[in-house]
Scaffold this active site. Structure first.
Site, short mmCIF file in Angstrom:
data_model
loop_
_atom_site.label_atom_id
_atom_site.label_comp_id
_atom_site.label_asym_id
_atom_site.label_seq_id
_atom_site.Cartn_x
_atom_site.Cartn_y
_atom_site.Cartn_z
N ASN A 1 -7.53 -4.27 -6.89
CA ASN A 1 -6.99 -2.92 -6.80
C ASN A 1 -5.47 -2.90 -6.62
O ASN A 1 -4.82 -1.91 -6.92
CB ASN A 1 -7.70 -2.23 -5.61
CG ASN A 1 -6.96 -1.04 -5.07
OD1 ASN A 1 -7.02 0.04 -5.64
ND2 ASN A 1 -6.24 -1.23 -3.96
N TYR B 1 3.93 -1.77 -16.19
CA TYR B 1 2.64 -1.27 -15.68
C TYR B 1 1.65 -1.05 -16.82
O TYR B 1 0.48 -1.46 -16.73
CB TYR B 1 2.92 0.04 -14.93
CG TYR B 1 1.77 0.65 -14.18
CD1 TYR B 1 1.41 0.22 -12.91
CD2 TYR B 1 1.05 1.72 -14.74
CE1 TYR B 1 0.38 0.83 -12.20
CE2 TYR B 1 0.01 2.33 -14.05
CZ TYR B 1 -0.32 1.88 -12.78
OH TYR B 1 -1.35 2.48 -12.09
N SER C 1 -6.24 2.64 -15.24
CA SER C 1 -5.39 3.83 -15.15
C SER C 1 -5.37 4.47 -16.53
O SER C 1 -5.76 3.83 -17.52
CB SER C 1 -3.98 3.34 -14.76
OG SER C 1 -3.00 4.29 -15.08
N GLY D 1 -5.07 -5.23 -2.34
CA GLY D 1 -4.38 -3.95 -2.13
C GLY D 1 -5.06 -3.12 -1.07
O GLY D 1 -5.16 -1.89 -1.17
N ASP E 1 1.26 -12.54 -1.43
CA ASP E 1 2.00 -11.87 -2.50
C ASP E 1 1.29 -12.23 -3.81
O ASP E 1 1.38 -13.37 -4.30
CB ASP E 1 3.45 -12.35 -2.52
CG ASP E 1 4.25 -11.68 -3.63
OD1 ASP E 1 3.65 -11.01 -4.50
OD2 ASP E 1 5.49 -11.82 -3.62
N LEU E 2 0.59 -11.28 -4.36
CA LEU E 2 -0.25 -11.54 -5.54
C LEU E 2 0.56 -11.73 -6.83
O LEU E 2 -0.01 -11.97 -7.88
CB LEU E 2 -1.28 -10.42 -5.71
CG LEU E 2 -2.36 -10.37 -4.62
CD1 LEU E 2 -3.11 -9.04 -4.68
CD2 LEU E 2 -3.34 -11.53 -4.75
N LYS F 1 -1.93 -2.86 -17.34
CA LYS F 1 -3.23 -2.15 -17.29
C LYS F 1 -3.97 -2.28 -18.63
O LYS F 1 -5.19 -2.42 -18.65
CB LYS F 1 -3.02 -0.67 -16.93
CG LYS F 1 -2.48 -0.45 -15.51
CD LYS F 1 -3.49 -0.86 -14.43
CE LYS F 1 -2.99 -0.56 -13.03
NZ LYS F 1 -3.91 -1.01 -11.98
N1 LIG Z 1 -2.29 6.62 -7.41
C1 LIG Z 1 -2.67 6.98 -8.63
O1 LIG Z 1 -2.55 8.15 -9.04
C2 LIG Z 1 -3.28 5.98 -9.56
C3 LIG Z 1 -3.56 6.36 -10.88
C4 LIG Z 1 -4.13 5.45 -11.74
C5 LIG Z 1 -4.43 4.17 -11.29
N2 LIG Z 1 -4.14 3.82 -10.01
C6 LIG Z 1 -4.44 2.46 -9.60
O2 LIG Z 1 -5.22 2.47 -8.41
C7 LIG Z 1 -4.91 1.33 -7.61
C8 LIG Z 1 -4.57 1.76 -6.20
O3 LIG Z 1 -3.47 2.64 -6.26
P1 LIG Z 1 -2.85 3.34 -4.97
O4 LIG Z 1 -2.40 4.67 -5.39
O5 LIG Z 1 -3.77 3.18 -3.81
O6 LIG Z 1 -1.54 2.40 -4.77
P2 LIG Z 1 -0.69 2.08 -3.47
O7 LIG Z 1 0.67 1.67 -3.95
O8 LIG Z 1 -0.76 3.17 -2.50
O9 LIG Z 1 -1.43 0.78 -2.89
C9 LIG Z 1 -1.37 -0.45 -3.58
C10 LIG Z 1 -1.57 -1.59 -2.60
O10 LIG Z 1 -1.30 -2.81 -3.32
C11 LIG Z 1 -0.51 -3.63 -2.50
N3 LIG Z 1 0.34 -4.53 -3.25
C12 LIG Z 1 1.38 -4.19 -4.05
N4 LIG Z 1 2.00 -5.29 -4.47
C13 LIG Z 1 1.35 -6.36 -3.94
C14 LIG Z 1 1.55 -7.76 -4.00
N5 LIG Z 1 2.57 -8.30 -4.65
N6 LIG Z 1 0.67 -8.55 -3.36
C15 LIG Z 1 -0.35 -8.01 -2.64
N7 LIG Z 1 -0.58 -6.69 -2.53
C16 LIG Z 1 0.28 -5.87 -3.17
C17 LIG Z 1 0.35 -2.67 -1.69
O11 LIG Z 1 0.91 -3.27 -0.53
C18 LIG Z 1 -0.62 -1.55 -1.40
O12 LIG Z 1 -1.33 -1.77 -0.20
C19 LIG Z 1 -3.79 0.61 -8.35
O13 LIG Z 1 -4.31 -0.43 -9.14
C20 LIG Z 1 -3.20 1.67 -9.23
O14 LIG Z 1 -2.56 1.12 -10.38
C21 LIG Z 1 -3.57 4.69 -9.14
#
Ligand SMILES: NC(=O)c1ccc[n+]([C@@H]2O[C@H](COP(=O)([O-])OP(=O)(O)OC[C@H]3O[C@@H](n4cnc5c(N)ncnc54)[C@H](O)[C@@H]3O)[C@@H](O)[C@H]2O)c1
Length: 248
Positions: A90, A155, A142, A13, A63-64, A159
């Site tokens: 991530n 989700y 999360s 990610g 694609d994960l 998690k």
């Molecule tokens: N944003 C928040 O408030 C928040 C809160 C709690 C937890 N999180 C966790 O933090 C982490 C990062 O979140 P973020 O806000 O930066 O998210 P984001 O959506 O901005 O970034 C996620 C990244 O994962 C990649 N991704 C998604 N699907 C994919 C796939 N199939 N294969 C490969 N890559 C893939 C996306 O292209 C992106 O670059 C995540 O695990 C999210 O669950 C975020």
């Protein structure tokens, strides 16, 4: 604590959001970083930035949600950059949909990115980390890892599953000096995921995810007799580093 210069990280990610911030932090430490993401163009831009910051970058478009592709990506990272001192899973997808409307294929995809990929990536680095005498695994959790939220029937279980995986692997990893922890942002963060899911009130308080990056540098230095089996807050750990209560 140990110097990270020249050491390997596997980061998923990495194309945007929090993963992008972690990639930059690892680059600034002079690490060799396998950057995995599904977004080709953005990932290549991040790889260029990592190199410009003094790190080595191996962008891997994957694609994960695809088990075979995930295994091939992990094999490539290990073959090119060697055993990582840290794996940060991530990447995640959050689609808020009422349960009555969720389609199985979409549920499965979200879950596979979060949990199946966590399993496969941990599995790929496990033996190499054992052979290397240890390592650090970090799974992005999360509030949804311990609580339920409406419209998160994929989700949330994903998690929660990561929290369970962490508990088991931290126990099995301890004799081999493999640290396994989950970490939550711990603060509202300004990322594309948040942009589509936060209320206007939350957006008033969101912070640059770069402020959370020190926690991931700290966790990269775990392993051996390090912190393991914990559910951490990236904001809290980073604040403790800034306050000098934790030394990197
Ligand atoms: N944003 C928040 O408030 C928040 C809160 C709690 C937890 N999180 C966790 O933090 C982490 C990062 O979140 P973020 O806000 O930066 O998210 P984001 O959506 O901005 O970034 C996620 C990244 O994962 C990649 N991704 C998604 N699907 C994919 C796939 N199939 N294969 C490969 N890559 C893939 C996306 O292209 C992106 O670059 C995540 O695990 C999210 O669950 C975020």
């Amino acid at each position: 604590m140990s110097d990270l210069r020249g050491k390997t990280a596997i980061l998923t990610g990495a194309a945007q959001g929090l993963g992008y911030a972690i990639a930059r932090a690892y680059a600034a430490e002079g690490m060799r970083v396998a950057l995995m993401d599904v977004q080709r163009e953005r990932l290549n831009q991040v790889a260029d930035e990592v190199r410009a910051l003094g790190g080595e970058a191996l962008p891997i478009v994957v694609d994960l949600s695809d088990a075979t592709a995930t295994q091939i990506a992990a094999d490539e990272a290990l073959a090119v950059l060697g055993t990582p001192c840290v794996l940060v899973h991530n990447a995640a997808l959050l689609r808020e949909v009422p349960f009555a409307e969720v389609r199985f294929e979409n549920w499965r995809r979200e879950l596979d990115i979060i949990l199946q990929a966590a399993f496969l990536l941990c599995k790929a680095v496990w033996q190499p980390m054992m052979a290397a005498g240890g390592g650090s695994i970090v799974l992005l959790s999360s509030g949804s890892g311990i609580k339920g939220f409406v419209n998160e029937s994929a989700y949330c279980p994903g998690k929660h599953g990561q929290e369970g995986l962490m508990k088991v692997l931290s126990m099995e990893g301890a004799p081999h000096h493999i640290a396994v922890n989950t970490i939550t942002p711990g603060a509202p963060i300004n990322t594309p995921m948040s942009d589509s899911n936060y209320s206007p009130e939350m957006k008033l308080k969101w912070v640059d995810p770069a402020l959370l990056a020190p926690a991931f540098v700290y966790l990269a230095k775990q392993g051996a007799a390090g912190l393991t089996g914990e559910r951490l807050s990236a904001w809290d750990v980073s604040e403790q580093i800034r306050a000098g209560q934790i030394t990197l």
